[in-house]
Design a protein around this motif. Sequence first.
Motif, PDB file in Angstrom:
ATOM      1  N   PRO A 178       0.831  -1.194   0.000  1.00 15.64           N
ATOM      2  CA  PRO A 178       0.000   0.000   0.000  1.00 15.64           C
ATOM      3  C   PRO A 178       0.869   1.248   0.000  1.00 15.64           C
ATOM      4  CG  PRO A 178       0.105  -0.928   2.195  1.00 15.64           C
ATOM      5  CD  PRO A 178       0.836  -1.886   1.300  1.00 15.64           C
ATOM      6  N   SER A 179       0.304   2.338  -0.456  1.00 16.02           N
ATOM      7  CA  SER A 179       0.950   3.644  -0.382  1.00 16.02           C
ATOM      8  C   SER A 179      -0.073   4.593   0.224  1.00 16.02           C
ATOM      9  CB  SER A 179       1.373   4.134  -1.771  1.00 16.02           C
ATOM     10  OG  SER A 179       1.926   5.431  -1.696  1.00 16.02           O
ATOM     11  N   PHE A 180       0.074   4.860   1.527  1.00 15.26           N
ATOM     12  CA  PHE A 180      -0.929   5.643   2.240  1.00 15.26           C
ATOM     13  C   PHE A 180      -0.804   7.125   1.858  1.00 15.26           C
ATOM     14  CE2 PHE A 180      -0.284   2.096   5.433  1.00 15.26           C
ATOM     15  CZ  PHE A 180      -1.424   1.404   5.041  1.00 15.26           C
ATOM     16  N   VAL A 181      -1.825   7.651   1.190  1.00 14.31           N
ATOM     17  CA  VAL A 181      -1.755   9.003   0.641  1.00 14.31           C
ATOM     18  C   VAL A 181      -1.978  10.074   1.698  1.00 14.31           C
ATOM     19  CG1 VAL A 181      -2.461   8.213  -1.645  1.00 14.31           C
ATOM     20  CG2 VAL A 181      -4.204   8.951  -0.006  1.00 14.31           C
ATOM     21  N   GLU A 244       2.733  -0.452  -6.167  1.00 15.87           N
ATOM     22  CA  GLU A 244       2.383   0.374  -5.020  1.00 15.87           C
ATOM     23  C   GLU A 244       0.963   0.900  -5.215  1.00 15.87           C
ATOM     24  OE1 GLU A 244       5.541   3.013  -3.550  1.00 15.87           O
ATOM     25  OE2 GLU A 244       6.797   2.188  -5.156  1.00 15.87           O
ATOM     26  N   ILE A 245       0.106   0.608  -4.255  1.00 21.64           N
ATOM     27  CA  ILE A 245      -1.318   0.894  -4.379  1.00 21.64           C
ATOM     28  C   ILE A 245      -1.674   2.113  -3.537  1.00 21.64           C
ATOM     29  CG2 ILE A 245      -3.637  -0.055  -4.084  1.00 21.64           C
ATOM     30  CD1 ILE A 245      -2.314  -2.850  -4.200  1.00 21.64           C
ATOM     31  N   PRO A 246      -1.965   3.268  -4.172  1.00 19.54           N
ATOM     32  CA  PRO A 246      -2.365   4.453  -3.404  1.00 19.54           C
ATOM     33  C   PRO A 246      -3.709   4.206  -2.707  1.00 19.54           C
ATOM     34  CG  PRO A 246      -1.743   5.033  -5.649  1.00 19.54           C
ATOM     35  CD  PRO A 246      -1.892   3.540  -5.618  1.00 19.54           C
ATOM     36  N   ILE A 247      -3.777   4.545  -1.429  1.00 22.75           N
ATOM     37  CA  ILE A 247      -4.993   4.300  -0.665  1.00 22.75           C
ATOM     38  C   ILE A 247      -4.984   5.179   0.583  1.00 22.75           C
ATOM     39  CG2 ILE A 247      -3.982   2.394   0.664  1.00 22.75           C
ATOM     40  CD1 ILE A 247      -6.701   0.962   0.458  1.00 22.75           C
ATOM     41  N   THR A 248      -6.148   5.600   1.014  1.00 23.76           N
ATOM     42  CA  THR A 248      -6.229   6.351   2.263  1.00 23.76           C
ATOM     43  C   THR A 248      -6.149   5.388   3.442  1.00 23.76           C
ATOM     44  OG1 THR A 248      -8.633   6.236   2.442  1.00 23.76           O
ATOM     45  CG2 THR A 248      -7.704   8.075   1.149  1.00 23.76           C
ATOM     46  N   VAL A 249      -5.800   5.913   4.583  1.00 24.17           N
ATOM     47  CA  VAL A 249      -5.711   5.086   5.789  1.00 24.17           C
ATOM     48  C   VAL A 249      -7.076   4.490   6.128  1.00 24.17           C
ATOM     49  CG1 VAL A 249      -5.283   5.133   8.269  1.00 24.17           C
ATOM     50  CG2 VAL A 249      -3.715   6.307   6.712  1.00 24.17           C
ATOM     51  N   ASP A 250      -8.117   5.312   6.055  1.00 23.34           N
ATOM     52  CA  ASP A 250      -9.456   4.816   6.378  1.00 23.34           C
ATOM     53  C   ASP A 250      -9.896   3.715   5.420  1.00 23.34           C
ATOM     54  OD1 ASP A 250      -9.648   6.498   8.533  1.00 23.34           O
ATOM     55  OD2 ASP A 250     -10.828   8.035   7.491  1.00 23.34           O
ATOM     56  N   SER A 251      -9.606   3.883   4.133  1.00 24.87           N
ATOM     57  CA  SER A 251      -9.975   2.850   3.150  1.00 24.87           C
ATOM     58  C   SER A 251      -9.198   1.566   3.401  1.00 24.87           C
ATOM     59  CB  SER A 251      -9.712   3.353   1.735  1.00 24.87           C
ATOM     60  OG  SER A 251     -10.555   4.436   1.413  1.00 24.87           O
ATOM     61  N   ALA A 252      -7.926   1.699   3.769  1.00 24.61           N
ATOM     62  CA  ALA A 252      -7.121   0.511   4.057  1.00 24.61           C
ATOM     63  C   ALA A 252      -7.711  -0.259   5.228  1.00 24.61           C
ATOM     64  CB  ALA A 252      -5.689   0.918   4.347  1.00 24.61           C
ATOM     65  N   ALA A 254     -10.777  -0.192   6.286  1.00 25.24           N
ATOM     66  CA  ALA A 254     -12.067  -0.762   5.894  1.00 25.24           C
ATOM     67  C   ALA A 254     -11.887  -2.042   5.086  1.00 25.24           C
ATOM     68  CB  ALA A 254     -12.869   0.261   5.097  1.00 25.24           C
ATOM     69  N   GLN A 255     -10.792  -2.120   4.327  1.00 29.58           N
ATOM     70  CA  GLN A 255     -10.508  -3.300   3.508  1.00 29.58           C
ATOM     71  C   GLN A 255      -9.614  -4.299   4.241  1.00 29.58           C
ATOM     72  OE1 GLN A 255      -9.331  -2.308  -0.603  1.00 29.58           O
ATOM     73  NE2 GLN A 255     -10.122  -0.242  -0.231  1.00 29.58           N
ATOM     74  N   GLN A 256      -9.383  -4.077   5.534  1.00 26.40           N
ATOM     75  CA  GLN A 256      -8.583  -4.942   6.392  1.00 26.40           C
ATOM     76  C   GLN A 256      -7.130  -5.048   5.920  1.00 26.40           C
ATOM     77  OE1 GLN A 256     -10.976  -8.590   6.629  1.00 26.40           O
ATOM     78  NE2 GLN A 256     -11.902  -7.805   8.520  1.00 26.40           N
ATOM     79  N   ILE A 257      -6.651  -3.970   5.313  1.00 23.08           N
ATOM     80  CA  ILE A 257      -5.226  -3.859   5.017  1.00 23.08           C
ATOM     81  C   ILE A 257      -4.535  -3.349   6.279  1.00 23.08           C
ATOM     82  CG2 ILE A 257      -3.484  -2.655   3.640  1.00 23.08           C
ATOM     83  CD1 ILE A 257      -5.561  -2.496   1.399  1.00 23.08           C
ATOM     84  N   PRO A 258      -3.506  -3.994   6.746  1.00 22.84           N
ATOM     85  CA  PRO A 258      -2.910  -3.619   8.035  1.00 22.84           C
ATOM     86  C   PRO A 258      -2.403  -2.179   8.075  1.00 22.84           C
ATOM     87  CG  PRO A 258      -2.112  -5.765   7.297  1.00 22.84           C
ATOM     88  CD  PRO A 258      -2.863  -5.174   6.151  1.00 22.84           C
ATOM     89  N   VAL A 259      -2.688  -1.514   9.170  1.00 24.23           N
ATOM     90  CA  VAL A 259      -2.147  -0.180   9.473  1.00 24.23           C
ATOM     91  C   VAL A 259      -1.617  -0.259  10.911  1.00 24.23           C
ATOM     92  CG1 VAL A 259      -2.584   2.306   9.486  1.00 24.23           C
ATOM     93  CG2 VAL A 259      -3.941   0.813   7.989  1.00 24.23           C
ATOM     94  N   PRO A 260      -0.481  -0.936  11.118  1.00 21.13           N
ATOM     95  CA  PRO A 260      -0.053  -1.263  12.490  1.00 21.13           C
ATOM     96  C   PRO A 260       0.658  -0.144  13.240  1.00 21.13           C
ATOM     97  CG  PRO A 260       1.465  -2.206  10.916  1.00 21.13           C
ATOM     98  CD  PRO A 260       0.370  -1.570  10.110  1.00 21.13           C
ATOM     99  N   PHE A 261       1.082   0.899  12.537  1.00 17.37           N
ATOM    100  CA  PHE A 261       1.835   1.976  13.175  1.00 17.37           C
ATOM    101  C   PHE A 261       0.999   3.260  13.162  1.00 17.37           C
ATOM    102  CE2 PHE A 261       5.061  -0.506  10.612  1.00 17.37           C
ATOM    103  CZ  PHE A 261       5.389  -1.368  11.643  1.00 17.37           C
ATOM    104  N   PRO A 262       1.313   4.219  14.030  1.00 16.10           N
ATOM    105  CA  PRO A 262       0.558   5.480  14.038  1.00 16.10           C
ATOM    106  C   PRO A 262       0.540   6.123  12.654  1.00 16.10           C
ATOM    107  CG  PRO A 262       1.946   5.350  15.974  1.00 16.10           C
ATOM    108  CD  PRO A 262       2.329   4.188  15.108  1.00 16.10           C
ATOM    109  N   ALA A 263      -0.657   6.404  12.157  1.00 16.09           N
ATOM    110  CA  ALA A 263      -0.801   6.944  10.803  1.00 16.09           C
ATOM    111  C   ALA A 263      -1.177   8.415  10.790  1.00 16.09           C
ATOM    112  CB  ALA A 263      -1.855   6.143  10.029  1.00 16.09           C
TER     113      ALA A 263
END
Length: 310
Positions: A178-181, A244-252, A254-263
């Motif tokens: 992922p690439s968190f925009v 590299e997949i551009p995506i917002t943190v909230d969308s990630a 919602a799609q159960q893509i891991p966001v394990p660190f402070p975003a």
Amino acid sequence: MNLLVIGGSYFYGRVFVMEAVKEHTVTVLNRGTYSMKEFGVKEIRGDRHDVDVLMQCRENYDAVIDFCAYDAGDVERIVQKIAGQIGQYVLISTVDAYERGNDTVRTEEHALEHRIFPGEAGAYIAGKVALEEEVVRVCGERCIPWTVLRPAILYGPYNYAPRESVYIRMMLQNRALPSFVDADGRFQLVYVKDAAQALLRTLGNTRAYGQAYNLCQDGSIDYALFFQILKEAAEAEVRDGLQEIPITVDSAMAQQIPVPFPAKAEETQLCSNEKSKRELSLQYTDLAEGMGRTYRAFKQVYQPDTPAQQ
């Protein structure tokens, strides 16, 4: 030294035990989820809340290292109920124990968080804060030297938590990251072997008695730099074919893509490691080097037929 390790089979504890047995006698007390017998330790299997289990700890221990104290009363029960004497108590806490609410870089003198936050994270923080105060009180009453270690986000081989290993698996198996925009948070990591070395340097160290230490890398990183370091750790064929997949943190999320660190910037809580470097003579592994070792270790998990690299 004769050491009693409470927990000690899960990631940080496991790596510490693997290092400690090279120079110390180690007894591990845990529920036996991951056996440590292959490392030459003594094992006592059972729940730390079971008094009958604690009474099996009949030797005198130069140090008790507590990796899995989470709730108020956990330290006091160990000190009161194990049969052997304790020369030093080392409690593994967390940098999350610090009070929130400003941009100050936390030193070990910073106030702890006494507000209660909802959810599992809030309960975890409240438990660690209570235990830090408990170890001071209980060990003080019994004249037992104590030390508290507060690691930041641990990474490295044997990390069972879904953090860097999740992204390494995505790179190797899906050729994607992922690439968190909109991720503007910053965070600090600590290589697990550095944390293990810090712990070893507190044992029997009178300078570390009655002290707490932050364990974290120099500086801080964000997701963009984290992903860049991961890509640089990979082989050219993985790196060049990576999507590299551009995506917002909230969308990630919602799609159960891991966001394990402070975003988010408001989640950022940074700490100083100067005291650990000064008093424990600790040198922190460069993040690129540590992540390279971690990548190679997990490649053997996710692509086991790949020849091992040194």
